[in-house]
Design a protein around this motif. Structure first.
Motif, short mmCIF file in Angstrom:
data_model
loop_
_atom_site.label_atom_id
_atom_site.label_comp_id
_atom_site.label_asym_id
_atom_site.label_seq_id
_atom_site.Cartn_x
_atom_site.Cartn_y
_atom_site.Cartn_z
N ALA A 224 -31.03 12.69 37.78
CA ALA A 224 -30.54 13.95 37.24
C ALA A 224 -31.62 14.66 36.43
CB ALA A 224 -29.30 13.71 36.38
N LEU A 225 -32.41 13.89 35.68
CA LEU A 225 -33.53 14.47 34.93
C LEU A 225 -34.55 15.07 35.89
CD1 LEU A 225 -35.24 14.95 32.39
CD2 LEU A 225 -36.10 12.60 32.63
N ILE A 226 -34.85 14.36 36.95
CA ILE A 226 -35.81 14.86 37.94
C ILE A 226 -35.32 16.16 38.57
CG2 ILE A 226 -36.72 14.35 40.25
CD1 ILE A 226 -37.02 11.41 39.29
N LEU B 239 -34.12 9.15 46.09
CA LEU B 239 -35.47 9.53 45.69
C LEU B 239 -36.34 9.82 46.92
CD1 LEU B 239 -37.25 9.77 43.08
CD2 LEU B 239 -38.04 7.45 43.58
N LYS B 240 -36.24 8.96 47.93
CA LYS B 240 -37.01 9.16 49.15
C LYS B 240 -36.54 10.41 49.90
CE LYS B 240 -38.57 4.46 50.26
NZ LYS B 240 -39.97 4.82 50.57
N GLY B 241 -35.23 10.57 50.01
CA GLY B 241 -34.70 11.67 50.80
C GLY B 241 -34.89 13.02 50.16
N GLU B 242 -34.86 13.07 48.82
CA GLU B 242 -34.91 14.35 48.13
C GLU B 242 -36.30 14.73 47.64
OE1 GLU B 242 -32.29 16.57 47.60
OE2 GLU B 242 -31.37 15.26 49.08
N TYR B 243 -37.09 13.75 47.23
CA TYR B 243 -38.32 14.09 46.50
C TYR B 243 -39.60 13.51 47.09
CZ TYR B 243 -34.75 15.37 43.18
OH TYR B 243 -33.64 15.94 42.60
N ARG C 277 -41.01 22.52 36.46
CA ARG C 277 -41.98 21.83 35.60
C ARG C 277 -42.71 20.80 36.47
NH1 ARG C 277 -40.26 22.72 30.28
NH2 ARG C 277 -39.51 24.87 30.26
N GLU C 278 -43.65 21.28 37.26
CA GLU C 278 -44.22 20.49 38.34
C GLU C 278 -44.95 19.24 37.85
OE1 GLU C 278 -43.52 20.97 41.41
OE2 GLU C 278 -42.39 22.79 40.97
N GLN C 279 -45.75 19.36 36.81
CA GLN C 279 -46.52 18.20 36.35
C GLN C 279 -45.60 17.09 35.84
OE1 GLN C 279 -49.66 19.03 33.54
NE2 GLN C 279 -49.95 16.87 33.02
N LEU C 280 -44.67 17.46 34.98
CA LEU C 280 -43.74 16.46 34.45
C LEU C 280 -42.84 15.93 35.56
CD1 LEU C 280 -42.82 14.95 31.97
CD2 LEU C 280 -41.32 16.87 31.40
N LEU C 281 -42.46 16.79 36.50
CA LEU C 281 -41.65 16.37 37.63
C LEU C 281 -42.37 15.28 38.42
CD1 LEU C 281 -39.26 16.71 39.64
CD2 LEU C 281 -40.59 18.55 40.71
N GLU C 282 -43.63 15.50 38.74
CA GLU C 282 -44.40 14.50 39.49
C GLU C 282 -44.51 13.19 38.72
OE1 GLU C 282 -48.13 16.21 40.52
OE2 GLU C 282 -47.26 17.78 41.78
#
Length: 296
Positions: free
Chosen positions: A200-202, A245-249, A210-215
């Motif tokens: 949920a945080l991701i 995680l694999k399917g979404e990100y 927030r691309e850097q923190l997201l990665e």
């Protein structure tokens, strides 16, 4: 907001028609009689925290009913027919008045506050879908924020409550406070891992771009789950989060599907995890533009 089962029930009972859920555009119900307005697209991982919140309410409701010394005889809207949106508003406002009266007379508990939050959440949803009163919508949201402030004060170590608050603050547009909560949530999850809340945080970080923190958070959760799997500590619930995680990100749709199929093969058809795995597998199979992008 991508509607959950409770919202689908509300729409179906009001209109008499089960809504067709379409991820990109929102939802259309009752032969164009009611159209959801300004419901933003929200991917699967983004509703995980709400699912967990509902599970907590179910687990705590027994304690609350025991405190009340009985249950209300009032029939919930989902159990009635031929109701209109105003009837639902009246019902949830009545429940809120009852709960707030209870809180005036008793010490607050998690169970009562969680039930209060769900009633405010229902009002927010109904207001977004069926009405056009921004003042009321903001009032409901502010009250919901107040409830989560109380929950956090009562249980400051529960990352889920902070996660719910962060989403509410994001909807309100208060990004400074969202950033404060995100920092605290990240620290809590790195210390005491919770894959569901972490997803949920991701999703929130993705929504905020927030691309850097997201990665960084994707990499942290991936490493944590893979360590758990390699060490033999991961159960099927952990595997499910790994599939999300694999399917979404991570752009690894086929690997996610294989994990989900393993879960389906191993779990009882009566289990909630089986249902979640089936639903997410269907979601992946039906989603467009979800081809694998991973190269490793």
């Amino acid at each position: 907001m991508y509607p959950g089962s409770k919202e689908i029930i509300i729409i179906e009972m009001i209109t008499g028609i089960e809504p067709e859920i379409k991820e990109p555009e929102g939802l259309l119900v009752a032969n164009n009689r009611v159209r959801a307005k300004d419901i933003k697209k929200q991917r699967w991982a983004g509703i995980i925290a709400a699912v967990l919140a509902l599970a907590m309410i179910v687990s705590l409701v027994g304690a609350y009913l025991a405190q009340r010394g009985g249950s209300s005889d009032e029939t919930a809207p989902e159990q009635q027919a031929d109701l209109q949106p105003d009837d639902y508003v009246d019902h949830y406002q009545g429940e809120i008045e009852r709960l707030e009266q209870y809180l005036e007379e008793h010490e607050p508990t998690e169970a009562v506050l969680l039930e209060l939050s769900e009633n405010y959440r229902s009002l927010v949803f109904i207001q977004e879908v069926f009405f056009d009163d921004e003042a009321k919508l903001q009032s409901y949201r502010e009250n919901l924020i107040s409830v989560y402030d109380q929950l956090i004060e009562m249980s400051p170590d529960k990352a889920l409550y902070r996660m719910e608050l962060a989403y509410l603050l994001f909807d309100k547009g208060d990004e400074d406070k969202v950033d404060q909560e995100i920092e605290t949530i990240g620290q809590m999850l790195h210390k005491d891992a919770d894959a569901r809340t972490h997803l949920a945080l991701i999703e929130l970080l993705s929504s905020m771009e927030r691309e850097q923190l997201l990665e960084e958070e994707i990499a942290w959760l991936q490493s944590y789950l893979e360590d758990e799997i390699f060490a033999g500590r991961a159960d099927n619930e952990d595997q499910f989060y790994y599939a999300v995680l694999k399917g979404e990100y991570l752009g690894q749709k086929s690997e996610a599907e294989a994990i989900l199929q393993d879960i389906i093969d191993e779990e009882s058809e009566d289990s909630s995890l089986y249902a979640e795995a089936v639903n997410y597998l269907d979601y992946l199979n039906g989603s467009s533009g979800a081809e694998d992008t991973a190269t490793d």
